[in-house]
Design a protein around this motif. Structure first.
Motif, PDB file in Angstrom:
ATOM      1  N   THR A  10       0.827  -1.209   0.000  1.00  0.00           N
ATOM      2  CA  THR A  10       0.000   0.000   0.000  1.00  0.00           C
ATOM      3  C   THR A  10       0.860   1.258   0.000  1.00  0.00           C
ATOM      4  OG1 THR A  10      -0.277  -0.016   2.422  1.00  0.00           O
ATOM      5  CG2 THR A  10      -1.982  -1.128   1.103  1.00  0.00           C
ATOM      6  N   ILE A  11       2.011   1.190   0.640  1.00  0.00           N
ATOM      7  CA  ILE A  11       2.930   2.340   0.623  1.00  0.00           C
ATOM      8  C   ILE A  11       3.451   2.567  -0.793  1.00  0.00           C
ATOM      9  CG2 ILE A  11       5.208   3.152   1.383  1.00  0.00           C
ATOM     10  CD1 ILE A  11       4.569   1.770   4.101  1.00  0.00           C
ATOM     11  N   ALA A  12       3.856   1.507  -1.484  1.00  0.00           N
ATOM     12  CA  ALA A  12       4.386   1.641  -2.849  1.00  0.00           C
ATOM     13  C   ALA A  12       3.317   2.199  -3.788  1.00  0.00           C
ATOM     14  CB  ALA A  12       4.898   0.297  -3.358  1.00  0.00           C
ATOM     15  N   PHE A  13       2.084   1.693  -3.665  1.00  0.00           N
ATOM     16  CA  PHE A  13       1.001   2.200  -4.501  1.00  0.00           C
ATOM     17  C   PHE A  13       0.748   3.671  -4.205  1.00  0.00           C
ATOM     18  CE2 PHE A  13      -3.373   3.243  -5.485  1.00  0.00           C
ATOM     19  CZ  PHE A  13      -3.483   2.781  -6.786  1.00  0.00           C
ATOM     20  N   GLY A  14       0.707   4.020  -2.936  1.00  0.00           N
ATOM     21  CA  GLY A  14       0.477   5.404  -2.546  1.00  0.00           C
ATOM     22  C   GLY A  14       1.558   6.349  -3.035  1.00  0.00           C
ATOM     23  N   GLN A  15       2.798   5.902  -2.985  1.00  0.00           N
ATOM     24  CA  GLN A  15       3.906   6.727  -3.482  1.00  0.00           C
ATOM     25  C   GLN A  15       3.773   6.968  -4.978  1.00  0.00           C
ATOM     26  OE1 GLN A  15       7.261   4.440  -2.061  1.00  0.00           O
ATOM     27  NE2 GLN A  15       7.460   5.705  -0.223  1.00  0.00           N
ATOM     28  N   GLU A  16       3.370   5.937  -5.711  1.00  0.00           N
ATOM     29  CA  GLU A  16       3.183   6.104  -7.157  1.00  0.00           C
ATOM     30  C   GLU A  16       2.019   7.040  -7.449  1.00  0.00           C
ATOM     31  OE1 GLU A  16       4.009   5.373 -11.302  1.00  0.00           O
ATOM     32  OE2 GLU A  16       5.129   5.538  -9.443  1.00  0.00           O
ATOM     33  N   ALA A  17       0.940   6.899  -6.709  1.00  0.00           N
ATOM     34  CA  ALA A  17      -0.204   7.799  -6.893  1.00  0.00           C
ATOM     35  C   ALA A  17       0.192   9.246  -6.598  1.00  0.00           C
ATOM     36  CB  ALA A  17      -1.363   7.363  -5.993  1.00  0.00           C
ATOM     37  N   THR A  18       0.957   9.438  -5.544  1.00  0.00           N
ATOM     38  CA  THR A  18       1.414  10.784  -5.178  1.00  0.00           C
ATOM     39  C   THR A  18       2.324  11.352  -6.257  1.00  0.00           C
ATOM     40  OG1 THR A  18       1.277  10.236  -2.834  1.00  0.00           O
ATOM     41  CG2 THR A  18       2.631  12.136  -3.426  1.00  0.00           C
ATOM     42  N   ARG A  19       3.251  10.544  -6.732  1.00  0.00           N
ATOM     43  CA  ARG A  19       4.184  11.000  -7.774  1.00  0.00           C
ATOM     44  C   ARG A  19       3.423  11.437  -9.022  1.00  0.00           C
ATOM     45  NH1 ARG A  19       6.459   9.397 -12.301  1.00  0.00           N
ATOM     46  NH2 ARG A  19       5.448   7.370 -12.325  1.00  0.00           N
ATOM     47  N   LEU A  20       2.474  10.621  -9.446  1.00  0.00           N
ATOM     48  CA  LEU A  20       1.708  10.959 -10.648  1.00  0.00           C
ATOM     49  C   LEU A  20       0.832  12.193 -10.425  1.00  0.00           C
ATOM     50  CD1 LEU A  20       0.804   7.347 -11.766  1.00  0.00           C
ATOM     51  CD2 LEU A  20       2.385   8.921 -12.908  1.00  0.00           C
ATOM     52  N   ARG A  21       0.281  12.326  -9.233  1.00  0.00           N
ATOM     53  CA  ARG A  21      -0.521  13.525  -8.934  1.00  0.00           C
ATOM     54  C   ARG A  21       0.344  14.774  -8.984  1.00  0.00           C
ATOM     55  NH1 ARG A  21      -1.189  16.352  -4.473  1.00  0.00           N
ATOM     56  NH2 ARG A  21      -0.375  14.762  -3.051  1.00  0.00           N
ATOM     57  N   HIS A  22       1.540  14.689  -8.418  1.00  0.00           N
ATOM     58  CA  HIS A  22       2.454  15.840  -8.452  1.00  0.00           C
ATOM     59  C   HIS A  22       2.850  16.184  -9.886  1.00  0.00           C
ATOM     60  CE1 HIS A  22       3.926  15.519  -4.000  1.00  0.00           C
ATOM     61  NE2 HIS A  22       2.660  15.843  -4.108  1.00  0.00           N
ATOM     62  N   GLU A  23       3.076  15.164 -10.706  1.00  0.00           N
ATOM     63  CA  GLU A  23       3.444  15.415 -12.115  1.00  0.00           C
ATOM     64  C   GLU A  23       2.355  16.177 -12.858  1.00  0.00           C
ATOM     65  OE1 GLU A  23       4.593  11.898 -14.228  1.00  0.00           O
ATOM     66  OE2 GLU A  23       6.464  11.694 -13.100  1.00  0.00           O
ATOM     67  N   THR A  24       1.103  15.943 -12.488  1.00  0.00           N
ATOM     68  CA  THR A  24       0.008  16.650 -13.153  1.00  0.00           C
ATOM     69  C   THR A  24      -0.279  18.013 -12.528  1.00  0.00           C
ATOM     70  OG1 THR A  24      -1.695  15.627 -11.779  1.00  0.00           O
ATOM     71  CG2 THR A  24      -1.116  14.486 -13.822  1.00  0.00           C
ATOM     72  N   GLY A  25       0.356  18.290 -11.380  1.00  0.00           N
ATOM     73  CA  GLY A  25       0.176  19.578 -10.724  1.00  0.00           C
ATOM     74  C   GLY A  25      -1.131  19.715  -9.961  1.00  0.00           C
ATOM     75  N   LEU A  26      -1.735  18.587  -9.609  1.00  0.00           N
ATOM     76  CA  LEU A  26      -3.003  18.638  -8.883  1.00  0.00           C
ATOM     77  C   LEU A  26      -2.777  18.553  -7.377  1.00  0.00           C
ATOM     78  CD1 LEU A  26      -5.216  16.170 -10.968  1.00  0.00           C
ATOM     79  CD2 LEU A  26      -5.286  18.659 -10.995  1.00  0.00           C
TER      80      LEU A  26
END
Length: 85
Positions: A10-26
């Motif tokens: 769940t930590i790895a999934f969350g980190q990926e979700a966070t990274r992708l959210r940051h890349e989109t600037g949301l």
């Protein structure tokens, strides 16, 4: 409800979700609005304190425009889990 302990998956999934959210600037709030959930639920997923369902991973991909990146990450996390669904 007792707080859940994050798992490696769940930590790895969350980190990926966070990274992708940051890349989109949301912000978390922006993503929550796009995915029709609360900001706190997005935070729980990103912090790894909850495992979202596969359909939510699909909604995240749609909201972020990331193809199947998070759906694939969700599938991989379930395969790596000690107790897959």
């Amino acid at each position: 409800m007792a707080a859940r302990r994050p798992t490696r998956q769940t930590i790895a999934f969350g980190q990926e979700a966070t990274r992708l959210r940051h890349e989109t600037g949301l912000s978390r709030l922006d993503l929550a609005k796009r995915a029709a959930v609360s900001r706190s639920y997005v935070a729980q997923v990103e912090n790894g304190t909850t495992r979202c369902r596969r359909d939510f991973a699909i909604r995240l991909d749609e909201a972020l425009g990331t193809g199947t990146a998070l759906t694939d990450a969700w599938d991989a996390s379930v395969k790596a889990s000690a107790h897959p669904k």
